[in-house]
Write a protein that holds these residues in place. Structure first.
Motif, PDB file in Angstrom:
ATOM      1  N   THR A   1     -13.686   7.436  -0.917  1.00 46.19           N
ATOM      2  CA  THR A   1     -12.606   8.417  -0.942  1.00 46.19           C
ATOM      3  C   THR A   1     -12.526   9.092   0.426  1.00 46.19           C
ATOM      4  O   THR A   1     -13.540   9.510   0.987  1.00 46.19           O
ATOM      5  CB  THR A   1     -12.858   9.479  -2.021  1.00 46.19           C
TER       6      THR A   1
ATOM      7  N   ALA B   1       1.725   5.076  -1.630  1.00 44.56           N
ATOM      8  CA  ALA B   1       1.052   6.124  -2.387  1.00 44.56           C
ATOM      9  C   ALA B   1       1.894   6.419  -3.613  1.00 44.56           C
ATOM     10  O   ALA B   1       3.072   6.716  -3.517  1.00 44.56           O
ATOM     11  CB  ALA B   1       0.895   7.384  -1.556  1.00 44.56           C
TER      12      ALA B   1
ATOM     13  N   TRP C   1      -2.113   5.208   5.685  1.00 42.15           N
ATOM     14  CA  TRP C   1      -1.183   6.083   4.972  1.00 42.15           C
ATOM     15  C   TRP C   1      -1.227   7.471   5.604  1.00 42.15           C
ATOM     16  O   TRP C   1      -2.296   8.009   5.871  1.00 42.15           O
ATOM     17  CB  TRP C   1      -1.566   6.173   3.498  1.00 42.15           C
TER      18      TRP C   1
ATOM     19  N   GLY D   1       0.784  -1.215   0.000  1.00 47.25           N
ATOM     20  CA  GLY D   1       0.000   0.000   0.000  1.00 47.25           C
ATOM     21  C   GLY D   1       0.812   1.259   0.000  1.00 47.25           C
ATOM     22  O   GLY D   1       0.770   2.035   0.949  1.00 47.25           O
TER      23      GLY D   1
ATOM     24  N   SER E   1      -7.778   2.425   5.168  1.00 45.63           N
ATOM     25  CA  SER E   1      -8.762   1.754   4.310  1.00 45.63           C
ATOM     26  C   SER E   1      -9.788   1.024   5.171  1.00 45.63           C
ATOM     27  O   SER E   1      -9.444   0.402   6.174  1.00 45.63           O
ATOM     28  CB  SER E   1      -8.062   0.775   3.366  1.00 45.63           C
TER      29      SER E   1
ATOM     30  N   GLY F   1     -10.341   2.348  -7.393  1.00 42.63           N
ATOM     31  CA  GLY F   1     -10.504   2.432  -5.955  1.00 42.63           C
ATOM     32  C   GLY F   1     -11.341   1.313  -5.375  1.00 42.63           C
ATOM     33  O   GLY F   1     -12.228   0.767  -6.028  1.00 42.63           O
TER      34      GLY F   1
ATOM     35  N   TRP G   1      -2.264   3.558  -2.630  1.00 44.65           N
ATOM     36  CA  TRP G   1      -3.095   4.746  -2.462  1.00 44.65           C
ATOM     37  C   TRP G   1      -2.901   5.699  -3.625  1.00 44.65           C
ATOM     38  O   TRP G   1      -1.801   5.853  -4.138  1.00 44.65           O
ATOM     39  CB  TRP G   1      -2.715   5.478  -1.170  1.00 44.65           C
ATOM     40  N   TYR G   2      -3.980   6.346  -4.028  1.00 44.77           N
ATOM     41  CA  TYR G   2      -3.907   7.475  -4.951  1.00 44.77           C
ATOM     42  C   TYR G   2      -4.256   8.708  -4.122  1.00 44.77           C
ATOM     43  O   TYR G   2      -5.333   8.777  -3.503  1.00 44.77           O
ATOM     44  CB  TYR G   2      -4.885   7.319  -6.102  1.00 44.77           C
ATOM     45  N   VAL G   3      -3.351   9.683  -4.071  1.00 46.32           N
ATOM     46  CA  VAL G   3      -3.516  10.854  -3.214  1.00 46.32           C
ATOM     47  C   VAL G   3      -3.500  12.120  -4.050  1.00 46.32           C
ATOM     48  O   VAL G   3      -2.661  12.278  -4.947  1.00 46.32           O
ATOM     49  CB  VAL G   3      -2.365  10.909  -2.158  1.00 46.32           C
TER      50      VAL G   3
ATOM     51  N   ALA H   1      -7.608  10.917  -0.488  1.00 45.83           N
ATOM     52  CA  ALA H   1      -6.894   9.662  -0.696  1.00 45.83           C
ATOM     53  C   ALA H   1      -7.883   8.536  -0.980  1.00 45.83           C
ATOM     54  O   ALA H   1      -8.946   8.459  -0.365  1.00 45.83           O
ATOM     55  CB  ALA H   1      -6.051   9.319   0.527  1.00 45.83           C
ATOM     56  N   LYS H   2      -7.507   7.688  -1.918  1.00 45.93           N
ATOM     57  CA  LYS H   2      -8.335   6.538  -2.260  1.00 45.93           C
ATOM     58  C   LYS H   2      -7.434   5.311  -2.349  1.00 45.93           C
ATOM     59  O   LYS H   2      -6.407   5.331  -3.016  1.00 45.93           O
ATOM     60  CB  LYS H   2      -9.057   6.763  -3.589  1.00 45.93           C
ATOM     61  N   TYR H   3      -7.823   4.260  -1.671  1.00 47.61           N
ATOM     62  CA  TYR H   3      -7.043   3.020  -1.666  1.00 47.61           C
ATOM     63  C   TYR H   3      -7.595   2.088  -2.723  1.00 47.61           C
ATOM     64  O   TYR H   3      -8.807   2.055  -2.979  1.00 47.61           O
ATOM     65  CB  TYR H   3      -7.140   2.359  -0.289  1.00 47.61           C
TER      66      TYR H   3
END
Length: 204
Positions: free
Chosen positions: A87, A15, A149, A13, A104, A83, A199-201, A161-163
Motif C-alpha cells: 500500500t 482508480a 496514478w 489501471g 506500482s 492488491g 487502483w483502489y484509493v 493507494a493500492k494497485y
C-alpha cells in the motif's frame, strides 16, 4: 504536473471505488471477502466412463444422457479489490491541496478464488457468469509494475493507494448429473472472478 484522474501508464489501471465506480476516492481501505474458505480453482476428477447407453444391469433405468458437470449462477455480488504489492501512502501536511503520485512496484497475477464444491471447470463457470450478467470476466488478470496514478491530496490528509485486480463476487449452485439421472449433492459455491485491473484509493 498531471491532471487529477489521469493514468500515466499505457497498460490498464484506473482508480475506481470498491463498488466499481471510476474516479471515486474512498474513505476506508478495501474490504476483505467475507469467506474464509476461499481457495484456488480445484482440479477436477475424471467423470465416469461414458457409454451413451442405459447401463445393461438396469435395463429399465432412466437415461439422462452423458454425465454432465453443472454450474448455475444464482446471485451477483459486489466487486472486491485484491492488491498486488504494498500500500502506498502520502501525507500532505501543508495548507493547500497537493498532488500525490503513486507507481506500482511489482507485477502480480490474480486469478479466480472459490469456496469448496465447484463441480465444473473455471472456464465453464466464467462463461456462465458472463452470459447471465452480461459482463466481461477473466480467469486471471495481471497487475503490472510501473503503472502510475496521480490524485489530489487535500490539506492535512493522507492519500492511500493500492494497485491490483478487482474481482466480482458471485454465488451459484454446482453438482454433477449422472447418466442414470441421479445427481451428486448440490453445493452452493461462492467465487471471486477477475473483472478489471486498477487502483483502489482512499483518504485517511
Amino acid at each position: 504536473m498531471v491532471a487529477p484522474g489521469h493514468v500515466l501508464a499505457a497498460d490498464q489501471g484506473a482508480a475506481v471505488s470498491e463498488s466499481g465506480e471510476p474516479g471515486v476516492i474512498n474513505t476506508a481501505p478495501p474490504a476483505e471477502p467475507e469467506e474464509t474458505d476461499l481457495g484456488p480453482a480445484p482440479e477436477l476428477e475424471p467423470l465416469p466412463e461414458q457409454t451413451g447407453k442405459t447401463p445393461v444391469d438396469t435395463p429399465d433405468g432412466q437415461y439422462c444422457g452423458p454425465t454432465q458437470r453443472i454450474y448455475t449462477p444464482t446471485s451477483k455480488g459486489r466487486e472486491y479489490h485484491k492488491g498486488v504489492g504494498v500500500t502506498h501512502s502520502n501525507y500532505n501536511g501543508t495548507s493547500r491541496t497537493g498532488t500525490s503520485t503513486f507507481t506500482s512496484e511489482v507485477t502480480g497475477e490474480v486469478g479466480v478464488s472459490v469456496t469448496a464444491g465447484l463441480a465444473t471447470s473455471v472456464d465453464v463457470m466464467v462463461a456462465k457468469l458472463e452470459a447471465k450478467y452480461d459482463v466481461n470476466l477473466s480467469v486471471k488478470l495481471t497487475a503490472k509494475q510501473g503503472n502510475t496514478w496521480s490524485v489530489p491530496t487535500p490539506p492535512k490528509t493522507t492519500t492511500n493507494a493500492k494497485y491490483g485486480v478487482y474481482r466480482l463476487k458471485n454465488t451459484g449452485t454446482s453438482y454433477i448429473i449422472y447418466s442414470n439421472c441421479s445427481t451428486s449433492a448440490k453445493k452452493t459455491v461462492t467465487s471471486y472472478t477477475p473483472i478489471k485491473v486498477g487502483w483502489y484509493v482512499w483518504e485517511s
